[in-house]
Scaffold this active site. Structure first.
Site, PDB file in Angstrom:
ATOM      1  N   ASN A  33      -8.088  -0.949 -76.053  1.00  0.00           N
ATOM      2  CA  ASN A  33      -8.395   0.242 -76.844  1.00  0.00           C
ATOM      3  C   ASN A  33      -7.073   0.952 -77.178  1.00  0.00           C
ATOM      4  O   ASN A  33      -6.422   1.533 -76.302  1.00  0.00           O
ATOM      5  CB  ASN A  33      -9.325   1.156 -76.030  1.00  0.00           C
ATOM      6  CG  ASN A  33      -9.704   2.419 -76.765  1.00  0.00           C
ATOM      7  OD1 ASN A  33      -8.889   2.987 -77.477  1.00  0.00           O
ATOM      8  ND2 ASN A  33     -10.930   2.870 -76.567  1.00  0.00           N
ATOM      9  N   THR A  65      -6.616  -2.838 -70.955  1.00  0.00           N
ATOM     10  CA  THR A  65      -7.403  -2.261 -72.037  1.00  0.00           C
ATOM     11  C   THR A  65      -6.883  -2.756 -73.372  1.00  0.00           C
ATOM     12  O   THR A  65      -5.685  -2.970 -73.532  1.00  0.00           O
ATOM     13  CB  THR A  65      -7.370  -0.719 -72.021  1.00  0.00           C
ATOM     14  OG1 THR A  65      -8.115  -0.222 -73.127  1.00  0.00           O
ATOM     15  CG2 THR A  65      -5.953  -0.166 -72.092  1.00  0.00           C
ATOM     16  N   LYS A 119      -4.699  17.222 -74.472  1.00  0.00           N
ATOM     17  CA  LYS A 119      -5.809  16.369 -74.012  1.00  0.00           C
ATOM     18  C   LYS A 119      -5.446  15.728 -72.669  1.00  0.00           C
ATOM     19  O   LYS A 119      -6.248  15.747 -71.732  1.00  0.00           O
ATOM     20  CB  LYS A 119      -6.153  15.295 -75.064  1.00  0.00           C
ATOM     21  CG  LYS A 119      -7.303  14.406 -74.608  1.00  0.00           C
ATOM     22  CD  LYS A 119      -7.769  13.354 -75.617  1.00  0.00           C
ATOM     23  CE  LYS A 119      -8.806  12.444 -74.957  1.00  0.00           C
ATOM     24  NZ  LYS A 119      -9.250  11.337 -75.789  1.00  0.00           N
ATOM     25  N   ASP A 141     -12.454   2.162 -66.834  1.00  0.00           N
ATOM     26  CA  ASP A 141     -13.778   2.192 -67.461  1.00  0.00           C
ATOM     27  C   ASP A 141     -14.153   3.657 -67.583  1.00  0.00           C
ATOM     28  O   ASP A 141     -14.028   4.422 -66.622  1.00  0.00           O
ATOM     29  CB  ASP A 141     -14.831   1.423 -66.663  1.00  0.00           C
ATOM     30  CG  ASP A 141     -16.066   1.141 -67.533  1.00  0.00           C
ATOM     31  OD1 ASP A 141     -15.899   0.843 -68.732  1.00  0.00           O
ATOM     32  OD2 ASP A 141     -17.188   1.229 -67.023  1.00  0.00           O
ATOM     33  N   SER A 142     -14.563   4.042 -68.779  1.00  0.00           N
ATOM     34  CA  SER A 142     -14.793   5.466 -69.007  1.00  0.00           C
ATOM     35  C   SER A 142     -15.985   5.652 -69.915  1.00  0.00           C
ATOM     36  O   SER A 142     -16.476   4.709 -70.535  1.00  0.00           O
ATOM     37  CB  SER A 142     -13.537   6.108 -69.600  1.00  0.00           C
ATOM     38  OG  SER A 142     -13.042   5.353 -70.675  1.00  0.00           O
ATOM     39  N   ARG A 160      -9.195  10.940 -68.332  1.00  0.00           N
ATOM     40  CA  ARG A 160      -8.158   9.914 -68.169  1.00  0.00           C
ATOM     41  C   ARG A 160      -6.858  10.549 -67.699  1.00  0.00           C
ATOM     42  O   ARG A 160      -6.153  10.017 -66.844  1.00  0.00           O
ATOM     43  CB  ARG A 160      -7.953   9.163 -69.500  1.00  0.00           C
ATOM     44  CG  ARG A 160      -7.101   7.912 -69.391  1.00  0.00           C
ATOM     45  CD  ARG A 160      -7.203   7.046 -70.630  1.00  0.00           C
ATOM     46  NE  ARG A 160      -8.574   6.654 -70.890  1.00  0.00           N
ATOM     47  CZ  ARG A 160      -9.384   7.270 -71.768  1.00  0.00           C
ATOM     48  NH1 ARG A 160      -8.938   8.241 -72.522  1.00  0.00           N
ATOM     49  NH2 ARG A 160     -10.632   6.880 -71.906  1.00  0.00           N
ATOM     50  N   PHE A 167     -10.331  10.188 -80.160  1.00  0.00           N
ATOM     51  CA  PHE A 167     -11.146   9.046 -80.579  1.00  0.00           C
ATOM     52  C   PHE A 167     -12.551   9.210 -80.001  1.00  0.00           C
ATOM     53  O   PHE A 167     -12.842  10.191 -79.300  1.00  0.00           O
ATOM     54  CB  PHE A 167     -10.505   7.719 -80.132  1.00  0.00           C
ATOM     55  CG  PHE A 167     -10.525   7.467 -78.645  1.00  0.00           C
ATOM     56  CD1 PHE A 167      -9.586   8.052 -77.807  1.00  0.00           C
ATOM     57  CD2 PHE A 167     -11.489   6.645 -78.062  1.00  0.00           C
ATOM     58  CE1 PHE A 167      -9.604   7.830 -76.439  1.00  0.00           C
ATOM     59  CE2 PHE A 167     -11.515   6.404 -76.682  1.00  0.00           C
ATOM     60  CZ  PHE A 167     -10.561   7.009 -75.879  1.00  0.00           C
TER      61      PHE A 167
HETATM   62  P1  ITT Z   1     -11.362  -1.276 -73.016  1.00  0.00           P
HETATM   63  O1  ITT Z   1     -12.598  -1.803 -72.312  1.00  0.00           O
HETATM   64  O2  ITT Z   1     -10.584  -2.331 -73.705  1.00  0.00           O
HETATM   65  O3  ITT Z   1     -10.542  -0.402 -72.127  1.00  0.00           O
HETATM   66  P2  ITT Z   1     -13.264   0.334 -74.450  1.00  0.00           P
HETATM   67  O4  ITT Z   1     -13.206   1.259 -75.627  1.00  0.00           O
HETATM   68  O5  ITT Z   1     -14.303  -0.759 -74.449  1.00  0.00           O
HETATM   69  O6  ITT Z   1     -11.828  -0.297 -74.223  1.00  0.00           O
HETATM   70  P3  ITT Z   1     -14.671   1.485 -72.234  1.00  0.00           P
HETATM   71  O7  ITT Z   1     -15.466   0.263 -71.962  1.00  0.00           O
HETATM   72  O8  ITT Z   1     -14.081   2.231 -71.083  1.00  0.00           O
HETATM   73  O9  ITT Z   1     -13.421   1.204 -73.180  1.00  0.00           O
HETATM   74  O10 ITT Z   1     -15.603   2.421 -73.117  1.00  0.00           O
HETATM   75  C1  ITT Z   1     -15.252   3.683 -73.247  1.00  0.00           C
HETATM   76  C2  ITT Z   1     -16.022   4.339 -74.383  1.00  0.00           C
HETATM   77  O11 ITT Z   1     -16.290   5.689 -73.945  1.00  0.00           O
HETATM   78  C3  ITT Z   1     -15.123   4.450 -75.601  1.00  0.00           C
HETATM   79  O12 ITT Z   1     -15.287   3.379 -76.481  1.00  0.00           O
HETATM   80  C4  ITT Z   1     -15.546   5.802 -76.173  1.00  0.00           C
HETATM   81  O13 ITT Z   1     -16.732   5.647 -76.919  1.00  0.00           O
HETATM   82  C5  ITT Z   1     -15.892   6.613 -74.926  1.00  0.00           C
HETATM   83  N1  ITT Z   1     -14.688   7.333 -74.424  1.00  0.00           N
HETATM   84  C6  ITT Z   1     -13.941   7.021 -73.324  1.00  0.00           C
HETATM   85  N2  ITT Z   1     -12.893   7.851 -73.218  1.00  0.00           N
HETATM   86  C7  ITT Z   1     -12.971   8.693 -74.258  1.00  0.00           C
HETATM   87  C8  ITT Z   1     -12.162   9.747 -74.707  1.00  0.00           C
HETATM   88  O14 ITT Z   1     -11.037  10.086 -74.083  1.00  0.00           O
HETATM   89  N3  ITT Z   1     -12.528  10.400 -75.799  1.00  0.00           N
HETATM   90  C9  ITT Z   1     -13.655  10.067 -76.460  1.00  0.00           C
HETATM   91  N4  ITT Z   1     -14.464   9.055 -76.140  1.00  0.00           N
HETATM   92  C10 ITT Z   1     -14.121   8.361 -75.036  1.00  0.00           C
END
Ligand code: ITT
Length: 194
Positions: free
Chosen positions: A10, A8, A173, A70-71, A179, A149
Site C-alpha cells: 500500500n 505492505t 496524521k 494489518d489495519s 499507524r 487515503f
Molecule cells: P497491505 O496489506 O499491502 O499492507 P492493504 O491496503 O491491503 O495493504 P490492510 O489489509 O491493512 O492494507 O487494509 C487496510 C484498509 O483499511 C485500507 O485499505 C483502508 O481501506 C483502511 N485503512 C487502514 N489504514 C487507514 C488509514 O490510515 N486511513 C484510512 N484508511 C485506512
C-alpha cells in the site's frame, strides 16, 4: 544503516512510514521494492492473525526482521464493521466505493463513534511480537479533505476537532493516527532490540 522491511504494498502506508522514519538511521523497504514477491494472503478475522500471516509469508523471501501492518476502521454502530474487511468492504473495493457504502450504512445513525486500529506483527528468528495503535474518532456525514487515503475523508479524529483525517498534514496524521501511534512504540522497540 539498518534496513527495515515492511510487508505492505500500500503506497500510502509506505509514504507514512517513510515520513515517520525520515531523519533516523533506518532505511525503509516495502513490497514495492520486491515486485516478485506474491501478494500475501489475509484469510483471518483478527488484525493480529492477518498481520502475522503477512509478515511470515514475506519472511520466506527475505532475510532478517519483517514488519507487517494489518489495519482497518472499526465502527461501533455497525458491530465493528468494516474491521478486518476494510479494504474490501464494497464490491468494487475502491476507497470511494467503500466510503459511499459506509456513509449509506450509517445514514440516520446518531452513534457515529469509530476507531482506526493498526496491529504490527514483527517477525524474526525469535518469533512474533505485536504492537497496537488506536485512533478514536467519529464517522462524518460528508466528505472533507484531499489528503491521506482510504476512509480518511470521512473520519473525524477526536484529537483534531473539526478536521477530517484527510485534512491533516502527513506529520499531523502520523502524530495521532493508529499507524503513527504503533510506529512510535515500534521506534522504542527498535532501540531495545537492535
Ligand atoms: P497491505 O496489506 O499491502 O499492507 P492493504 O491496503 O491491503 O495493504 P490492510 O489489509 O491493512 O492494507 O487494509 C487496510 C484498509 O483499511 C485500507 O485499505 C483502508 O481501506 C483502511 N485503512 C487502514 N489504514 C487507514 C488509514 O490510515 N486511513 C484510512 N484508511 C485506512
Amino acid at each position: 544503516m539498518t534496513t527495515l522491511i515492511f510487508a505492505t504494498s500500500n503506497a500510502h502506508k509506505v509514504e507514512e512510514i517513510k515520513a515517520f522514519f525520515a531523519d533516523t538511521p533506518y532505511t525503509i523497504q516495502s513490497l514495492l521494492d520486491f515486485p516478485d514477491i506474491p501478494e500475501a494472503p489475509e484469510p483471518f478475522d483478527t488484525f493480529h492473525q492477518n498481520a502475522e500471516s503477512k509478515a511470515k509469508f514475506v519472511q520466506q523471501y527475505t532475510n532478517g526482521m519483517v514488519i507487517a501492518d494489518d489495519s482497518g476502521l472499526v465502527v461501533d454502530a455497525l458491530n465493528g464493521q468494516p474491521g478486518v474487511f476494510s479494504k474490501r468492504y464494497s464490491n468494487e473495493g475502491t476507497a470511494e466505493a467503500n466510503n459511499v457504502k459506509l456513509l449509506s450504512n450509517m445514514k440516520g445513525l446518531s452513534n457515529r463513534t469509530a476507531r482506526f486500529v493498526c496491529v504490527f506483527a514483527i517477525v524474526d528468528q525469535k518469533g512474533t511480537q505485536y504492537i497496537e495503535g488506536v485512533c478514536e474518532g467519529n464517522i462524518a456525514t460528508e466528505y472533507s479533505g484531499q489528503g491521506g487515503f482510504g476512509y480518511d475523508p470521512i473520519f473525524l479524529p477526536t484529537d483534531f476537532i473539526g478536521r477530517s483525517m484527510a485534512e491533516l498534514s502527513m506529520a499531523e496524521k502520523n502524530s495521532i493516527s493508529h499507524r503513527g501511534r504503533a510506529l512510535q512504540q515500534f521506534k522504542k522497540f527498535l532501540l531495545k532490540h537492535i
